[in-house]
Design a protein around this motif. Structure first.
Motif, PDB file in Angstrom:
ATOM      1  N   PRO A  23       2.028   1.390 -22.129  1.00  0.00           N
ATOM      2  CA  PRO A  23       3.317   1.212 -21.444  1.00  0.00           C
ATOM      3  C   PRO A  23       4.428   2.052 -22.071  1.00  0.00           C
ATOM      4  O   PRO A  23       5.278   2.603 -21.353  1.00  0.00           O
ATOM      5  CB  PRO A  23       3.592  -0.293 -21.595  1.00  0.00           C
ATOM      6  CG  PRO A  23       2.227  -0.899 -21.686  1.00  0.00           C
ATOM      7  CD  PRO A  23       1.386   0.103 -22.427  1.00  0.00           C
ATOM      8  N   GLU A  24       4.396   2.199 -23.389  1.00  0.00           N
ATOM      9  CA  GLU A  24       5.427   3.031 -24.038  1.00  0.00           C
ATOM     10  C   GLU A  24       5.287   4.488 -23.621  1.00  0.00           C
ATOM     11  O   GLU A  24       6.278   5.185 -23.370  1.00  0.00           O
ATOM     12  CB  GLU A  24       5.338   2.896 -25.575  1.00  0.00           C
ATOM     13  CG  GLU A  24       5.766   1.525 -26.087  1.00  0.00           C
ATOM     14  CD  GLU A  24       7.063   1.036 -25.452  1.00  0.00           C
ATOM     15  OE1 GLU A  24       8.049   1.807 -25.447  1.00  0.00           O
ATOM     16  OE2 GLU A  24       7.097  -0.103 -24.941  1.00  0.00           O
ATOM     17  N   ASP A  25       4.009   4.970 -23.548  1.00  0.00           N
ATOM     18  CA  ASP A  25       3.775   6.353 -23.082  1.00  0.00           C
ATOM     19  C   ASP A  25       4.344   6.527 -21.672  1.00  0.00           C
ATOM     20  O   ASP A  25       4.977   7.531 -21.349  1.00  0.00           O
ATOM     21  CB  ASP A  25       2.269   6.661 -23.017  1.00  0.00           C
ATOM     22  CG  ASP A  25       1.604   6.642 -24.374  1.00  0.00           C
ATOM     23  OD1 ASP A  25       2.294   6.883 -25.370  1.00  0.00           O
ATOM     24  OD2 ASP A  25       0.374   6.374 -24.420  1.00  0.00           O
ATOM     25  N   ILE A  26       4.059   5.542 -20.838  1.00  0.00           N
ATOM     26  CA  ILE A  26       4.469   5.649 -19.429  1.00  0.00           C
ATOM     27  C   ILE A  26       5.993   5.676 -19.327  1.00  0.00           C
ATOM     28  O   ILE A  26       6.565   6.466 -18.566  1.00  0.00           O
ATOM     29  CB  ILE A  26       3.866   4.488 -18.611  1.00  0.00           C
ATOM     30  CG1 ILE A  26       2.324   4.613 -18.590  1.00  0.00           C
ATOM     31  CG2 ILE A  26       4.410   4.459 -17.186  1.00  0.00           C
ATOM     32  CD1 ILE A  26       1.592   3.374 -18.096  1.00  0.00           C
ATOM     33  N   LYS A  27       6.620   4.858 -20.123  1.00  0.00           N
ATOM     34  CA  LYS A  27       8.095   4.855 -20.090  1.00  0.00           C
ATOM     35  C   LYS A  27       8.649   6.205 -20.549  1.00  0.00           C
ATOM     36  O   LYS A  27       9.615   6.723 -19.987  1.00  0.00           O
ATOM     37  CB  LYS A  27       8.635   3.720 -20.973  1.00  0.00           C
ATOM     38  CG  LYS A  27       8.465   2.350 -20.307  1.00  0.00           C
ATOM     39  CD  LYS A  27       8.875   1.207 -21.213  1.00  0.00           C
ATOM     40  CE  LYS A  27       8.553  -0.125 -20.539  1.00  0.00           C
ATOM     41  NZ  LYS A  27       8.686  -1.286 -21.411  1.00  0.00           N
ATOM     42  N   CYS A  46       4.613   0.657 -15.028  1.00  0.00           N
ATOM     43  CA  CYS A  46       3.664   0.524 -16.134  1.00  0.00           C
ATOM     44  C   CYS A  46       2.392  -0.188 -15.683  1.00  0.00           C
ATOM     45  O   CYS A  46       1.303   0.059 -16.213  1.00  0.00           O
ATOM     46  CB  CYS A  46       4.307  -0.228 -17.305  1.00  0.00           C
ATOM     47  SG  CYS A  46       5.587   0.738 -18.128  1.00  0.00           S
ATOM     48  N   LYS A  47       2.519  -1.070 -14.703  1.00  0.00           N
ATOM     49  CA  LYS A  47       1.333  -1.782 -14.196  1.00  0.00           C
ATOM     50  C   LYS A  47       0.552  -0.937 -13.194  1.00  0.00           C
ATOM     51  O   LYS A  47      -0.673  -1.014 -13.129  1.00  0.00           O
ATOM     52  CB  LYS A  47       1.763  -3.094 -13.528  1.00  0.00           C
ATOM     53  CG  LYS A  47       2.157  -4.173 -14.524  1.00  0.00           C
ATOM     54  CD  LYS A  47       2.516  -5.443 -13.793  1.00  0.00           C
ATOM     55  CE  LYS A  47       3.155  -6.440 -14.773  1.00  0.00           C
ATOM     56  NZ  LYS A  47       4.100  -7.337 -14.127  1.00  0.00           N
ATOM     57  N   SER A  48       1.250  -0.153 -12.389  1.00  0.00           N
ATOM     58  CA  SER A  48       0.554   0.578 -11.314  1.00  0.00           C
ATOM     59  C   SER A  48      -0.002   1.922 -11.772  1.00  0.00           C
ATOM     60  O   SER A  48      -1.031   2.369 -11.278  1.00  0.00           O
ATOM     61  CB  SER A  48       1.476   0.773 -10.102  1.00  0.00           C
ATOM     62  OG  SER A  48       2.607   1.545 -10.454  1.00  0.00           O
TER      63      SER A  48
END
Lengths: 86, 480
Positions: A23-27, A46-48
């Motif tokens: 999730p941190e990478d995605i953000k 982050c979920k999708s």
């Protein structure tokens, strides 16, 4: 015997072996893409995103440099005509 | 080819005009002055009034426009003149621009959008004399899933209360199946005409990419988007396609070529036609619903009995097609709606956001690899069409599914069996081929080489002459 039209794979190389983004990478990626999203929508992303990331990483990568893409400058019926390569 | 053929579990309603009259029948009735376009439009609106609260097929009804056009049609018919669709009622998926009429994309983003110009396909329907009855329900911008957080509710399936009509041309599928309209125009980017056609028991035709104008159609994915007819018979699809096919200078992907007459050879049959049967897409790599495979197999037996040569073939797995298509699609779609994603992301529905926002994170090199893969897959299909006139497979993997408003979209659902022909750009059509044990429609998918719509329609029509699945309709009890 079933006739096969599957063209030979350009190579087995994919990005499937990479670890999934956290999730941190995605953000961080969203920020780099210039997206300033409300927290709730960022959480949705982050979920999708992992399902799409897995999909993209399954695409074959080991193509030769001269392997053209499909694109709009070539009419679609020419793209798939086996005797008329794009 | 053996196996039980699923049969519907309840008695069909006998067709009676005008609710289940075909486009072809209405044309004949009008020309014989045995029916009036004004009366037909009024009767269909009475039916819409009766069922719309259950089915939610319409975003906007265009009664004034319809009655004005119907009156003009009546006048024209009295003067013994008629165009291809004079007096024929139809609806447009609400991603197709209509001058002076709300066009929303089923999105809060365009909740009050009234375009100044007609889309190319609407201009064709209008010029052919069609009677626009309304703008039909879709998923947001023809993508995502049935979202319950949009300004309009999703359409429902007339075959079973609480069930969905299928993918994004959902209003058109439900309206045509329920006898609210004889024809509609949908859009198909990965199967959005064919899937609702399958789940609603009607005919849905995705034309060759570039054959029908997309000018003025809200984009899903530029490099895949097509517009096409949704009708109850293949003959009707041929009539409507004849009215909308053709070059449009306003669509950069439109192809300039001489028009085809899709009716001329419709009844020529399929003797000697070579059919490549792609069974592994639904009964191999992926497992379809247990009632689908026997119905498709039985449909191919009908073709073989009519003189077609059926041979099983192998193409790349569906997942390979799906990965390629979806990578291209979400990237292009994010690009098309980037401004709104940056400025008002909360105004998109949850399903759309979940499926498209990730497009912002796709790297250019990933998109490029997907474009390369697309060419590879398109060539594979092209080789198959060198040896076969028609490819046949399941129209969809399952019958209609129940609506589940509390469930997030299924990202890992089985790959889409309609997507390969979007990758290749070939025409493909779904025709009803049976019913599940639960009484829900099942579908056969046929595809041909680029611009071979006449052959595609001929094959489908031949099948409908030999079967009566397309003559069965949901009963009033089912709809309500």
């Amino acid at each position: 015997m079933t006739r096969s039209y599957v063209l030979p794979e350009p190579g087995a190389q994919t990005l499937k072996e990479l670890p999934p983004s956290t999730p941190e990478d995605i953000k961080r990626m969203a920020e780099r893409a210039g997206l300033h999203l409300p927290d709730a929508i960022l959480d949705e992303l982050c979920k999708s995103y992992p399902a799409f990331e897995a999909m993209v990483r399954r695409l074959p990568r080991a193509r030769v440099r001269f392997d053209e893409p499909a694109h709009h400058c070539v009419d679609s019926w020419r793209i798939s005509a086996p005797d008329k390569p794009a | 080819m053996t196996g039980p053929v699923p049969q519907r579990t309840s008695a069909p309603v006998a067709p009676r005009a005008p609710e289940y009259a075909s486009v072809a029948a209405l044309r004949d009735l009008y020309r014989a002055r045995a029916a009036s376009p004004v009366e037909v439009a009024q009767e269909l609106y009475a039916r819409i009034d009766r069922y719309e609260s259950s089915l939610h097929c319409f975003v906007t009804q265009t009664r004034d426009i319809a009655l004005a056009r119907a009156r003009a049609a009546e006048k024209m018919l009295l003067q013994a003149g008629a165009d291809a669709l004079t007096g024929i009622p139809y609806g447009l998926k609400d991603v197709i621009n209509t001058a002076g009429v709300l066009t929303t994309g089923q999105s809060k983003i365009l909740e009050h959008n009234v375009p100044a110009h007609d889309a190319g396909v609407e201009a064709c329907m209008r010029a052919a004399g069609g009677v626009l009855m309304g703008k039909l329900t879709t998923y947001e911008f023809a993508h995502g899933g049935p979202s319950w957080d949009l300004p309009w509710p999703p359409a429902m399936n007339p075959w079973k209360a609480g069930y969905l009509p299928g993918s994004t041309s959902s209003g058109p599928g439900a309206a045509v199946a329920a006898g609210l309209l004889p024809a509609a125009i949908g859009t198909d980017t990965g199967g959005s005409i064919r899937m609702p056609a399958a789940n609603c028991g009607i005919v849905g035709l995705k034309p060759t990419y570039g054959l029908v104008s997309r000018r003025g159609v809200l984009p899903n994915t530029f490099t895949f988007d097509t517009c096409g007819p949704m009708t109850r018979t293949v003959e009707d699809a041929a009539i409507v396609l004849g009215a909308i096919a053709g070059y449009d200078d306003g669509d950069i992907t439109s192809v300039e070529r001489a028009p085809d007459d899709y009716l001329r050879d419709l009844a020529r049959g399929v003797r000697g036609v070579r059919i490549g049967w792609v069974r592994h897409w639904y009964d191999g790599d992926e497992r379809c619903h247990p009632d689908v495979a026997p119905a498709v197999e039985q449909a191919l037996k009908v073709f073989a009995d009519a003189g077609a040569i059926v041979e099983e073939i192998k193409l790349s797995d569906l997942l390979v097609y799906q990965d390629c298509k979806t990578t291209i699609s979400i990237t292009e779609m994010f690009s098309a709606y980037e401004h709104e994603f940056r400025t008002r992301p909360q105004d998109f529905g949850l399903m759309f956001r979940n499926k498209v926002l990730s497009g912002a994170l796709i790297r250019a090199e990933d998109y490029f690899q997907a474009l390369r893969q697309r060419l590879w897959l398109a060539r594979e299909l092209g080789r198959a069409f060198k040896d076969f006139d028609v490819l046949a497979t399941a129209g969809w993997m399952t019958p209609a599914e129940p609506a589940q408003p509390d469930q997030l979209d299924k990202f890992l659902r089985p790959p889409n069996i309609t997507t390969p022909f979007n990758i290749g750009g070939q025409p493909a059509m779904n025709v009803p081929c049976g019913f599940s044990r639960e009484g829900l429609p099942l579908s056969l998918q046929l595809a041909t080489a680029h611009f071979a719509e006449a052959l595609l329609l001929r094959a489908g029509h031949s099948y409908q002459l030999a079967t009566d699945w397309h003559l069965q309709h949901p009963t009033a009890g089912m709809i309500q």
